[in-house]
Write a protein that holds these residues in place. Structure first.
Motif, PDB file in Angstrom:
ATOM      1  N   TYR A 166       0.972  -1.316  -0.065  1.00  6.87           N
ATOM      2  CA  TYR A 166       0.044  -0.124   0.082  1.00  6.87           C
ATOM      3  C   TYR A 166       0.934   1.286   0.192  1.00  6.87           C
ATOM      4  O   TYR A 166       0.783   2.081  -0.792  1.00  6.87           O
ATOM      5  CB  TYR A 166      -0.939  -0.049   1.260  1.00  6.87           C
ATOM      6  N   TYR A 167       1.874   1.505   0.948  1.00  6.44           N
ATOM      7  CA  TYR A 167       2.671   2.503   0.957  1.00  6.44           C
ATOM      8  C   TYR A 167       3.605   2.853  -0.091  1.00  6.44           C
ATOM      9  O   TYR A 167       3.693   3.704  -0.553  1.00  6.44           O
ATOM     10  CB  TYR A 167       3.511   2.412   2.346  1.00  6.44           C
ATOM     11  N   SER A 168       3.952   1.619  -0.637  1.00  8.05           N
ATOM     12  CA  SER A 168       4.978   1.882  -2.055  1.00  8.05           C
ATOM     13  C   SER A 168       4.199   2.255  -3.119  1.00  8.05           C
ATOM     14  O   SER A 168       4.766   2.765  -4.177  1.00  8.05           O
ATOM     15  CB  SER A 168       5.529   0.450  -2.055  1.00  8.05           C
ATOM     16  N   SER A 169       2.980   1.900  -3.446  1.00  8.52           N
ATOM     17  CA  SER A 169       1.939   2.269  -4.373  1.00  8.52           C
ATOM     18  C   SER A 169       2.037   3.973  -4.244  1.00  8.52           C
ATOM     19  O   SER A 169       2.158   4.719  -5.507  1.00  8.52           O
ATOM     20  CB  SER A 169       0.637   2.006  -4.194  1.00  8.52           C
ATOM     21  N   ALA A 170       1.571   4.255  -3.061  1.00  7.10           N
ATOM     22  CA  ALA A 170       1.760   5.806  -2.821  1.00  7.10           C
ATOM     23  C   ALA A 170       3.239   6.587  -3.245  1.00  7.10           C
ATOM     24  O   ALA A 170       3.180   7.617  -3.590  1.00  7.10           O
ATOM     25  CB  ALA A 170       1.283   6.254  -1.496  1.00  7.10           C
ATOM     26  N   ILE A 171       4.190   5.828  -2.527  1.00  2.09           N
ATOM     27  CA  ILE A 171       5.450   6.235  -2.945  1.00  2.09           C
ATOM     28  C   ILE A 171       5.821   6.507  -4.291  1.00  2.09           C
ATOM     29  O   ILE A 171       6.534   7.501  -4.862  1.00  2.09           O
ATOM     30  CB  ILE A 171       6.631   5.505  -2.300  1.00  2.09           C
ATOM     31  N   SER A 210       4.347  13.259  -8.985  1.00  5.80           N
ATOM     32  CA  SER A 210       3.248  14.520  -8.827  1.00  5.80           C
ATOM     33  C   SER A 210       3.636  15.289  -7.608  1.00  5.80           C
ATOM     34  O   SER A 210       3.526  14.627  -6.417  1.00  5.80           O
ATOM     35  CB  SER A 210       2.020  13.866  -9.108  1.00  5.80           C
ATOM     36  N   TRP A 211       3.698  16.606  -7.749  1.00  5.12           N
ATOM     37  CA  TRP A 211       3.942  17.692  -6.567  1.00  5.12           C
ATOM     38  C   TRP A 211       2.377  17.536  -5.724  1.00  5.12           C
ATOM     39  O   TRP A 211       2.639  17.439  -4.614  1.00  5.12           O
ATOM     40  CB  TRP A 211       4.142  18.893  -6.996  1.00  5.12           C
ATOM     41  N   ARG A 212       1.408  17.398  -6.345  1.00 12.06           N
ATOM     42  CA  ARG A 212       0.220  17.311  -5.483  1.00 12.06           C
ATOM     43  C   ARG A 212       0.029  15.828  -4.785  1.00 12.06           C
ATOM     44  O   ARG A 212      -0.444  16.220  -3.389  1.00 12.06           O
ATOM     45  CB  ARG A 212      -1.140  17.548  -6.476  1.00 12.06           C
ATOM     46  N   ALA A 213       0.508  14.939  -5.456  1.00 11.61           N
ATOM     47  CA  ALA A 213       0.500  13.729  -4.607  1.00 11.61           C
ATOM     48  C   ALA A 213       1.519  13.698  -3.587  1.00 11.61           C
ATOM     49  O   ALA A 213       1.446  13.193  -2.471  1.00 11.61           O
ATOM     50  CB  ALA A 213       0.700  12.521  -5.730  1.00 11.61           C
ATOM     51  N   PHE A 214       2.627  14.239  -3.844  1.00 15.42           N
ATOM     52  CA  PHE A 214       3.797  14.299  -2.952  1.00 15.42           C
ATOM     53  C   PHE A 214       3.476  14.947  -1.748  1.00 15.42           C
ATOM     54  O   PHE A 214       3.625  14.573  -0.438  1.00 15.42           O
ATOM     55  CB  PHE A 214       5.040  15.127  -3.666  1.00 15.42           C
ATOM     56  N   PHE A 215       2.939  16.260  -1.793  1.00 16.33           N
ATOM     57  CA  PHE A 215       2.828  17.061  -0.390  1.00 16.33           C
ATOM     58  C   PHE A 215       1.645  16.630   0.257  1.00 16.33           C
ATOM     59  O   PHE A 215       1.591  16.397   1.444  1.00 16.33           O
ATOM     60  CB  PHE A 215       2.319  18.476  -0.868  1.00 16.33           C
ATOM     61  N   PHE A 216       0.591  16.159  -0.650  1.00 11.08           N
ATOM     62  CA  PHE A 216      -0.781  15.698   0.314  1.00 11.08           C
ATOM     63  C   PHE A 216      -0.786  14.095   0.615  1.00 11.08           C
ATOM     64  O   PHE A 216      -1.470  13.634   1.247  1.00 11.08           O
ATOM     65  CB  PHE A 216      -2.060  16.172  -0.367  1.00 11.08           C
TER      66      PHE A 216
END
Length: 634
Positions: free
Chosen positions: A60-65, A71-77
């Motif tokens: 799960y976490y590695s998918s988000a990583i 993506s800056w939006r995905a990175f910050f939030f």
């Protein structure tokens, strides 16, 4: 065999003198210190980093990583996909280093795991530095060794889970507090607040567990007046609160249309994620506290709770090897220094690390259930107490009298406890046997050594005793290099314990690891079909919960609408919102699974969209997924 080094420093006239535990050891290191520290750090780096290309990264976490790296939006939030439609069910701070690493080196498994290895080695180095300033170089070396060979530390530093960053930042906070107590300056105390606030960004409320301990230790032992100490604690606490809540406040102040939906909440409020879903819902029967999503407790482990949690057959071998020694050290450190001045730095250290251990042990015992790796945050405290305690007992041993018996007795106690922990599995049986032999030999050597005993006999006996205490936990820690003994990627454990190990004995396929940019044949055929049939839609597809999306997001960075978030129960998107996305041609395909709960959105899909035969996208078997085409109505 080299003799065990002594805690010495050079005096102002070039003479050698024995340094007292608690004395600032920041100058004139002995000749053995740096080589010993380098050797420990090299061992730690090898133990944590060997075979990183096959690290047990969290699916799960590695998918988000991977998404956050593109993506800056995905990175910050902390967006789960590149479009940032919904966040992780955790704060993103712990995953920022991982995302940066993947951004720099590319979507490789080792790139996602590398920051954890670095954080683990840095924690060992930082603890050595802190304990050296507190209790001397001998204590620092023991603490570094004990932390390095704590099994849960070794196995966790080979994963992508927030507790590694949490532990590093809290150790940094403890070092800053120790400096504030020793120097009487305000800046280190403010720095302590900053470190705690940053730790909050990695694991939220768990970072605050040390705050009562830090406050009591500073108020009791710092050299300033009582009023000054109280005011400075208020300032440091305010800094910790501001840094802790900074991300949640920014996310809350950002219009909902300009940020992802906050997973784990029924109200899209980041404070509900922090204080509800990841806070109060873990300590009571109401798992909807403060806006948390209903039913989230079902996604957590229900075991590993109660007052015996730290020493049960699964958790005990992960963390508790030096637990009796640590408790004994904390008690003796306070009792033996009871008549010293209020500002005694040695006693302050025992209060600090002993309080850290006690508070976490109580909280873990009363929470709803804990993964074994949660206990990794206890490892620095246990290691520091083991090092400081042995240094204290060594000083008493060299001083003579009845207290000299505590040193050999503590070494024997630790090895006996290691045999007790190992007994249910009798893992690598020769290690406990060798540890007992070394412990008996070392203890006898220390017991029979009188005032006229040779220095070589004492040092050799002490070295044998310390080696005996490290031997069995080191074996368990090293076992994590073998996937059979490394536990699940979602819940790492070292050694022959846990459900994953039992499953692997029956079927080796249970050891299969996920990786970045390593799609299966099923993933490839499905992605090829979706990409080929995509005609300008915003989302490649929508999925029912994170479970179906994880594998696809690890394979490619594609905008994916994750309906229901991690558990599948987060109310995003609603059925009308989903219908609007389909009507406006922003979404066409939806992937559903029966292993996640039905929601109004999934019911809408089944009633409005056409199910596609699995053979159309190259799957020979139906499996547990169903693909629907919402561009074709039922």
């Amino acid at each position: 065999m080299a003799t065990m080094p002594t805690a010495q420093s050079t005096g102002s006239h070039g003479r050698r003198r024995t340094s007292r535990p608690g004395e600032d050891q920041s100058h004139a290191p002995a000749h053995w210190e740096r080589p010993a520290l380098v050797a420990v750090l090299v061992v730690a780096a090898l133990l944590y980093g060997w075979g990183m290309g096959h690290a047990a990264i969290h699916p799960y976490y590695s998918s988000a990583i991977r998404s956050m790296a593109t993506s800056w939006r995905a990175f910050f939030f902390g967006g789960l996909d590149t479009s940032g439609s919904i966040t992780l069910d955790k704060l993103p701070g712990a995953f920022w280093p991982d995302a940066v690493s993947v951004w720099i080196f590319g979507p490789h498994t080792w790139a996602a795991a590398l920051p954890q290895v670095v954080e683990g080695v840095l924690t060992v180095w930082l603890l050595h530095r802190i304990v050296r300033a507190w209790a001397g170089p001998f204590a620092a070396l023991i603490a570094a060794l004990a932390l390095t060979f704590t099994p849960v530390t070794a196995v966790l530093n080979r994963a992508t889970i927030p507790d590694t960053a949490l532990t590093l930042l809290l150790v940094a906070a403890a070092g800053a507090l120790q400096k504030a107590v020793r120097t009487g300056r305000l800046l280190p105390l403010i720095t302590c607040g900053v470190w705690v606030g940053l730790a909050f960004q990695t694991k939220m409320l768990q970072a605050w567990l040390v705050l009562p301990v830090f406050a009591v230790v500073y108020q009791l032992t710092a050299s300033n007046t009582a009023l000054q100490r109280a005011l400075r604690l208020v300032v440091s606490g305010a800094v910790a609160l501001a840094v802790s809540c900074s991300w949640a406040f920014i996310a809350w102040a950002t219009p909902a249309a300009d940020r992802p939906y906050v997973d784990g909440t029924s109200n899209n409020n980041p404070f509900s994620l922090v204080f509800g879903y990841n806070g109060l819902s873990r300590f009571g029967d109401d798992d909807t506290a403060l806006g948390a999503v209903a039913g989230t407790a079902a996604s957590r482990t229900s075991g590993n709770t109660g007052w015996g949690m730290l020493v049960n057959h699964t958790v005990g071998p992960q963390i508790a090897w030096f637990l009796p020694l640590a408790v004994l050290a904390a008690v003796l450190g306070v009792l033996w220094r009871a008549r010293t001045p209020r500002t005694d730095p040695l006693r302050a250290g025992f209060l600090l690390w002993g309080g850290w251990l006690a508070v976490h042990a109580v909280v873990f015992s009363v929470s709803n259930g804990n993964h074994p790796y949660y206990t990794a945050v206890l490892a620095p405290a246990i290691a520091a107490l083991a090092g400081g305690g042995l240094a204290l007992m060594r000083t008493a041993y060299e001083a003579g009298g009845r207290q000299r018996l505590w040193l050999p007795s503590a070494l024997v106690l630790t090895v006996v406890w290691a045999v007790v922990l190992d007994a249910p599995t009798w893992f690598a049986a020769w290690l406990p046997a060798l540890a007992v032999i070394l412990a008996v030999g070392g203890a006898l050597g220390l017991w029979i050594s009188g005032a006229g005993a040779s220095r070589g006999l004492v040092q050799g006996s002490l070295a044998a005793g310390i080696a005996a205490t490290l031997l069995v936990p080191a074996g368990w820690a090293a076992s994590s290099l073998d996937p059979l003994y490394a536990g699940a990627s979602t819940s790492p454990t070292a050694g022959p314990v846990g459900k994953t190990y039992q499953s692997a004995l029956r079927d080796r396929s249970a050891l299969r690891r996920v990786g970045l940019d390593e799609p299966s044949d099923h993933d490839i055929t499905l992605l090829d079909y979706l990409v080929t049939h995509r005609h300008g839609e915003k989302y490649l597809l929508a999925t029912q919960a994170a479970y179906p999306a994880e594998r696809l997001l690890r394979a490619q960075s594609q905008p994916t609408l994750v309906m229901g978030g991690f558990t599948g129960k987060t109310p995003f998107p609603t059925a009308p919102q989903l219908g609007d996305l389909v009507a406006s041609h922003q979404l066409r395909y939806v992937l559903l699974t029966p292993v996640r709960p039905t929601t109004p959105a999934t019911t809408w899909v089944k009633s409005h969209c056409k199910r596609i035969r699995s053979g159309a996208y190259g799957w020979r078997t139906k499996g547990s997924f169903r693909l629907y085409d919402c561009g074709r109505q039922n």
